[in-house]
Design a protein around this motif. Structure first.
Motif, mmCIF file in Angstrom:
data_model
loop_
_atom_site.group_PDB
_atom_site.id
_atom_site.type_symbol
_atom_site.label_atom_id
_atom_site.label_comp_id
_atom_site.label_asym_id
_atom_site.label_seq_id
_atom_site.Cartn_x
_atom_site.Cartn_y
_atom_site.Cartn_z
ATOM 1 N N ILE A 28 37.586 -19.804 55.903
ATOM 2 C CA ILE A 28 36.649 -20.181 54.181
ATOM 3 C C ILE A 28 38.316 -19.091 53.832
ATOM 4 C CG2 ILE A 28 35.828 -19.566 52.418
ATOM 5 C CD1 ILE A 28 33.124 -19.113 54.338
ATOM 6 N N PRO A 29 38.948 -19.536 53.334
ATOM 7 C CA PRO A 29 40.074 -18.952 52.579
ATOM 8 C C PRO A 29 39.437 -18.668 50.884
ATOM 9 C CG PRO A 29 40.201 -21.555 52.429
ATOM 10 C CD PRO A 29 38.845 -21.660 53.360
ATOM 11 N N THR A 30 40.502 -17.101 50.496
ATOM 12 C CA THR A 30 39.894 -16.799 49.309
ATOM 13 C C THR A 30 40.419 -17.727 48.362
ATOM 14 O OG1 THR A 30 41.281 -15.096 49.256
ATOM 15 C CG2 THR A 30 39.107 -14.928 50.734
ATOM 16 N N ASN A 31 41.803 -18.138 48.795
ATOM 17 C CA ASN A 31 42.323 -18.648 47.756
ATOM 18 C C ASN A 31 43.278 -18.172 46.785
ATOM 19 O OD1 ASN A 31 42.347 -21.963 48.589
ATOM 20 N ND2 ASN A 31 40.547 -21.488 46.864
ATOM 21 N N GLY A 32 43.723 -16.975 47.525
ATOM 22 C CA GLY A 32 44.323 -15.333 46.979
ATOM 23 C C GLY A 32 43.410 -14.604 46.048
ATOM 24 N N PHE A 33 43.891 -14.230 44.853
ATOM 25 C CA PHE A 33 42.663 -13.008 44.040
ATOM 26 C C PHE A 33 41.677 -14.543 43.084
ATOM 27 C CE2 PHE A 33 46.269 -10.253 43.624
ATOM 28 C CZ PHE A 33 46.001 -9.017 45.117
ATOM 29 N N SER A 34 41.912 -15.659 43.162
ATOM 30 C CA SER A 34 40.340 -16.394 43.163
ATOM 31 C C SER A 34 39.200 -16.040 42.913
ATOM 32 C CB SER A 34 41.035 -17.499 42.985
ATOM 33 O OG SER A 34 42.316 -18.487 42.446
ATOM 34 N N ILE A 35 39.391 -15.744 43.924
ATOM 35 C CA ILE A 35 38.149 -15.123 44.605
ATOM 36 C C ILE A 35 37.170 -14.150 43.708
ATOM 37 C CG2 ILE A 35 39.018 -13.416 46.242
ATOM 38 C CD1 ILE A 35 36.056 -15.518 47.129
ATOM 39 N N PHE A 36 38.351 -12.936 43.629
ATOM 40 C CA PHE A 36 37.841 -12.134 42.344
ATOM 41 C C PHE A 36 36.202 -13.157 41.437
ATOM 42 C CE2 PHE A 36 41.246 -9.206 43.055
ATOM 43 C CZ PHE A 36 41.357 -9.391 44.379
ATOM 44 N N LYS A 37 37.059 -14.418 40.227
ATOM 45 C CA LYS A 37 36.091 -15.024 39.802
ATOM 46 C C LYS A 37 36.084 -16.597 40.480
ATOM 47 C CE LYS A 37 39.382 -14.060 35.897
ATOM 48 N NZ LYS A 37 40.677 -13.914 34.859
ATOM 49 N N ASP A 38 35.706 -16.331 41.355
ATOM 50 C CA ASP A 38 34.908 -17.703 42.238
ATOM 51 C C ASP A 38 33.375 -17.145 42.710
ATOM 52 O OD1 ASP A 38 34.245 -19.447 43.355
ATOM 53 O OD2 ASP A 38 35.941 -20.276 44.640
ATOM 54 N N LYS A 39 32.995 -17.340 41.812
ATOM 55 C CA LYS A 39 31.658 -16.500 42.365
ATOM 56 C C LYS A 39 30.370 -17.084 43.460
ATOM 57 C CE LYS A 39 30.134 -15.075 37.048
ATOM 58 N NZ LYS A 39 29.265 -14.642 36.098
ATOM 59 N N GLU A 40 30.616 -18.412 43.113
ATOM 60 C CA GLU A 40 29.733 -20.056 44.139
ATOM 61 C C GLU A 40 30.040 -18.969 45.787
ATOM 62 O OE1 GLU A 40 29.940 -24.278 45.126
ATOM 63 O OE2 GLU A 40 30.488 -23.237 43.536
ATOM 64 N N LYS A 41 31.562 -19.049 45.965
ATOM 65 C CA LYS A 41 32.601 -19.043 46.540
ATOM 66 C C LYS A 41 31.596 -17.758 47.659
ATOM 67 C CE LYS A 41 35.948 -20.172 48.072
ATOM 68 N NZ LYS A 41 37.310 -20.826 48.369
#
Length: 200
Positions: A28-41
């Motif tokens: 599972i990639p976090t796509n960098g700092f995008s994880i901070f706003k990706d509630k689903e992931k």
């Protein structure tokens, strides 16, 4: 190929591609700092951590540590195995310039180095972590690795000996040495690295 039941969390798609040559697992990639706003992931990661656990494998730089810390916070009491790659100077082939801190990321690490990092953290084909004698915060203090004047420098000496990132906090270091060493091995290494002799 290491077959794992637990999913592995990495930073980006190129890390995922590299890791697919080493493990047979959900990556599972976090796509960098995008994880901070990706509630689903975040919820997906939280679910896996609460069920079978997750493996976190980010770059050994400040950004990687921030993402690793964020994941630890969102999973709460969920199970995490932290896997660290060595800090190697260089740049990935697809990039024109090195990263900000100059270290190779997961995508630039060789297959052998990745396998070694996983194995050193106790990750095996049955996705279990070896249960080793616990090393505590008290042990860290007694050996001058936390709460003392030279703790930061002392940690760097031990981390360098273990070929681990030199910027790990005392708590992160405690997590990783518990995965890598028995208490006896830790004590022997601390004495050797810090020239403690028979003081302890």
């Amino acid at each position: 190929m290491i077959k794992l039941k637990m999913p592995i969390i990495v930073e980006g798609k190129y890390d995922k591609i590299t890791l697919e040559n080493v493990v047979d697992a959900l990556i599972i990639p976090t796509n960098g700092f995008s994880i901070f706003k990706d509630k689903e992931k975040c919820e997906l990661i939280r679910t896996f951590a609460g069920r079978d656990g997750i493996i976190v494998l980010t770059d050994s730089d400040s950004a990687g540590n921030m993402i690793r810390s964020y994941i630890k916070n969102i999973v709460g009491d969920g199970k995490i195995i932290n896997v660290y790659i060595p800090q190697l100077i260089g740049k990935e082939k697809r990039k024109s310039t090195p990263s900000k801190e100059g270290f190779l990321g997961v995508e630039g690490i060789s297959k052998a180095e990745l396998q070694n990092a996983l194995e050193r953290s106790g990750v095996t084909n049955v996705a279990e972590v070896e249960n080793k004698s616990p090393i505590t915060k008290t042990d860290m203090f007694l050996y001058g690795l936390s709460g003392t004047q030279n703790a930061s420098e002392n940690r760097k000496k031990v981390l360098e000996k273990l070929d681990l990132p030199l910027n790990l906090s005392s708590n992160a270091m405690l997590d990783v040495i518990n995965a890598l060493l028995t208490k006896k091995e830790f004590e022997e290494m601390a004495k050797e690295c810090l020239n403690l002799g028979d003081k302890n």
